[in-house]
Design a protein around this motif. Sequence first.
Motif, PDB file in Angstrom:
ATOM      1  N   ALA A  60     -35.339  23.775 -65.017  1.00 18.12           N
ATOM      2  CA  ALA A  60     -35.168  22.861 -63.816  1.00 18.12           C
ATOM      3  C   ALA A  60     -33.859  22.872 -63.602  1.00 18.12           C
ATOM      4  N   PRO A  61     -33.637  22.530 -62.081  1.00 16.12           N
ATOM      5  CA  PRO A  61     -32.358  22.357 -61.684  1.00 16.12           C
ATOM      6  C   PRO A  61     -31.744  20.973 -62.395  1.00 16.12           C
ATOM      7  N   ASP A  62     -30.810  21.077 -62.336  1.00 15.25           N
ATOM      8  CA  ASP A  62     -29.830  19.900 -63.466  1.00 15.25           C
ATOM      9  C   ASP A  62     -28.362  19.491 -62.678  1.00 15.25           C
ATOM     10  N   CYS A  63     -28.488  18.331 -62.453  1.00 17.35           N
ATOM     11  CA  CYS A  63     -27.301  17.703 -61.850  1.00 17.35           C
ATOM     12  C   CYS A  63     -27.067  18.208 -60.334  1.00 17.35           C
ATOM     13  N   PHE A  64     -25.999  17.413 -59.484  1.00 15.30           N
ATOM     14  CA  PHE A  64     -25.940  17.760 -58.250  1.00 15.30           C
ATOM     15  C   PHE A  64     -24.651  17.428 -57.826  1.00 15.30           C
ATOM     16  N   TRP A  65     -24.081  17.976 -56.622  1.00 18.98           N
ATOM     17  CA  TRP A  65     -22.608  17.717 -56.187  1.00 18.98           C
ATOM     18  C   TRP A  65     -22.908  17.209 -54.683  1.00 18.98           C
ATOM     19  N   THR A  66     -21.947  16.446 -54.388  1.00 16.70           N
ATOM     20  CA  THR A  66     -21.807  15.927 -53.069  1.00 16.70           C
ATOM     21  C   THR A  66     -20.210  16.207 -52.301  1.00 16.70           C
ATOM     22  N   SER A  67     -20.145  16.026 -50.983  1.00 18.67           N
ATOM     23  CA  SER A  67     -18.869  16.259 -50.698  1.00 18.67           C
ATOM     24  C   SER A  67     -17.748  15.508 -51.315  1.00 18.67           C
ATOM     25  N   PRO A  68     -16.530  16.267 -51.473  1.00 24.85           N
ATOM     26  CA  PRO A  68     -15.576  15.259 -52.053  1.00 24.85           C
ATOM     27  C   PRO A  68     -15.187  14.003 -51.335  1.00 24.85           C
ATOM     28  N   GLY A  69     -14.898  12.996 -51.987  1.00 23.82           N
ATOM     29  CA  GLY A  69     -14.447  11.863 -51.677  1.00 23.82           C
ATOM     30  C   GLY A  69     -15.518  10.783 -51.632  1.00 23.82           C
ATOM     31  N   LEU A  70     -16.548  11.148 -51.960  1.00 24.74           N
ATOM     32  CA  LEU A  70     -18.052  10.201 -51.914  1.00 24.74           C
ATOM     33  C   LEU A  70     -17.397   8.998 -53.016  1.00 24.74           C
ATOM     34  N   ARG A  71     -17.675   7.726 -52.323  1.00 21.26           N
ATOM     35  CA  ARG A  71     -17.426   6.636 -53.077  1.00 21.26           C
ATOM     36  C   ARG A  71     -18.456   5.555 -52.752  1.00 21.26           C
ATOM     37  N   LEU A  72     -18.561   4.502 -53.667  1.00 19.55           N
ATOM     38  CA  LEU A  72     -19.334   3.220 -53.189  1.00 19.55           C
ATOM     39  C   LEU A  72     -18.801   2.726 -52.119  1.00 19.55           C
ATOM     40  N   GLU A  73     -19.462   1.665 -51.326  1.00 24.91           N
ATOM     41  CA  GLU A  73     -18.715   1.346 -50.029  1.00 24.91           C
ATOM     42  C   GLU A  73     -17.456   0.383 -50.462  1.00 24.91           C
ATOM     43  N   ASN A  74     -17.507  -0.081 -51.693  1.00 28.01           N
ATOM     44  CA  ASN A  74     -16.305  -1.013 -52.079  1.00 28.01           C
ATOM     45  C   ASN A  74     -15.271   0.026 -52.782  1.00 28.01           C
ATOM     46  N   VAL A  86     -17.494  24.140 -59.993  1.00 32.39           N
ATOM     47  CA  VAL A  86     -18.476  25.136 -60.436  1.00 32.39           C
ATOM     48  C   VAL A  86     -18.481  26.258 -59.372  1.00 32.39           C
ATOM     49  N   PRO A  87     -18.607  27.449 -59.922  1.00 29.39           N
ATOM     50  CA  PRO A  87     -18.785  28.612 -58.785  1.00 29.39           C
ATOM     51  C   PRO A  87     -19.592  28.316 -57.749  1.00 29.39           C
ATOM     52  N   GLY A  88     -19.259  28.576 -56.357  1.00 31.16           N
ATOM     53  CA  GLY A  88     -20.162  28.362 -55.515  1.00 31.16           C
ATOM     54  C   GLY A  88     -20.304  26.898 -54.909  1.00 31.16           C
ATOM     55  N   ILE A  89     -19.497  26.094 -55.472  1.00 29.73           N
ATOM     56  CA  ILE A  89     -19.567  24.543 -55.031  1.00 29.73           C
ATOM     57  C   ILE A  89     -18.151  24.169 -54.489  1.00 29.73           C
ATOM     58  N   PRO A  90     -17.959  23.624 -53.453  1.00 28.22           N
ATOM     59  CA  PRO A  90     -16.572  23.322 -52.990  1.00 28.22           C
ATOM     60  C   PRO A  90     -15.760  22.730 -54.020  1.00 28.22           C
ATOM     61  N   PRO A  91     -14.515  23.277 -54.046  1.00 27.75           N
ATOM     62  CA  PRO A  91     -13.639  22.368 -55.190  1.00 27.75           C
ATOM     63  C   PRO A  91     -13.579  21.014 -54.970  1.00 27.75           C
ATOM     64  N   GLY A  92     -13.587  20.203 -55.882  1.00 28.24           N
ATOM     65  CA  GLY A  92     -13.318  18.601 -55.825  1.00 28.24           C
ATOM     66  C   GLY A  92     -14.484  17.767 -55.199  1.00 28.24           C
ATOM     67  N   SER A  93     -15.708  18.588 -55.312  1.00 23.47           N
ATOM     68  CA  SER A  93     -17.105  18.111 -55.173  1.00 23.47           C
ATOM     69  C   SER A  93     -17.225  16.824 -55.995  1.00 23.47           C
ATOM     70  N   VAL A  94     -18.118  15.890 -55.798  1.00 23.64           N
ATOM     71  CA  VAL A  94     -18.180  14.871 -56.752  1.00 23.64           C
ATOM     72  C   VAL A  94     -19.578  15.251 -57.275  1.00 23.64           C
ATOM     73  N   TRP A  95     -19.469  15.380 -58.799  1.00 22.48           N
ATOM     74  CA  TRP A  95     -20.532  15.883 -59.616  1.00 22.48           C
ATOM     75  C   TRP A  95     -21.314  14.753 -60.135  1.00 22.48           C
ATOM     76  N   PHE A  96     -22.636  14.694 -59.950  1.00 24.08           N
ATOM     77  CA  PHE A  96     -23.537  13.685 -60.375  1.00 24.08           C
ATOM     78  C   PHE A  96     -24.231  14.261 -61.616  1.00 24.08           C
ATOM     79  N   SER A  97     -24.075  13.647 -62.833  1.00 22.13           N
ATOM     80  CA  SER A  97     -24.783  13.802 -64.000  1.00 22.13           C
ATOM     81  C   SER A  97     -26.141  13.185 -63.953  1.00 22.13           C
ATOM     82  N   TRP A  98     -27.123  14.183 -63.142  1.00 26.47           N
ATOM     83  CA  TRP A  98     -28.222  13.376 -62.709  1.00 26.47           C
ATOM     84  C   TRP A  98     -29.675  14.240 -63.097  1.00 26.47           C
ATOM     85  N   HIS A  99     -30.319  14.182 -63.972  1.00 33.92           N
ATOM     86  CA  HIS A  99     -31.564  14.963 -64.474  1.00 33.92           C
ATOM     87  C   HIS A  99     -32.855  14.561 -64.158  1.00 33.92           C
TER      88      HIS A  99
END
Length: 125
Positions: A60-74, A86-99
Amino acid sequence: MSVTEEQFAALKARFPNAAIAKQGNGTQVVTIPAVPMPAGWNVAEVDLSLVVPAGYPQAAPDCFWTSPGLRLENGTPPQNTGIQDVPGIPPGSVWFSWHPVRWDPNSDNLATYVNVVRQRLREVR
């Protein structure tokens, strides 16, 4: 056409700007630009990336990444995140440990995983 190619074609019908790139380690990176974000985040949209493992769909795919700088509204970082290059993902992307809780290679697909990711993003925390 491989299973991944077939499933990516279906995903691309839903997200026309999606792209897929093979990596040297046998994985592939799917990128979906400009995914709308629900209220509660510091941005209106993010670029989303996920790694399709070499053994997909049995693995299964495991984890995902979003654009750098993603934060909660606060301004705080989301739970279970960090920066992981990770190779192929823009440096500084936000990694979500989500499975995925469960994965059935006979019925789940790339769209299933994107739905899991989008559900996590709706859980603003």
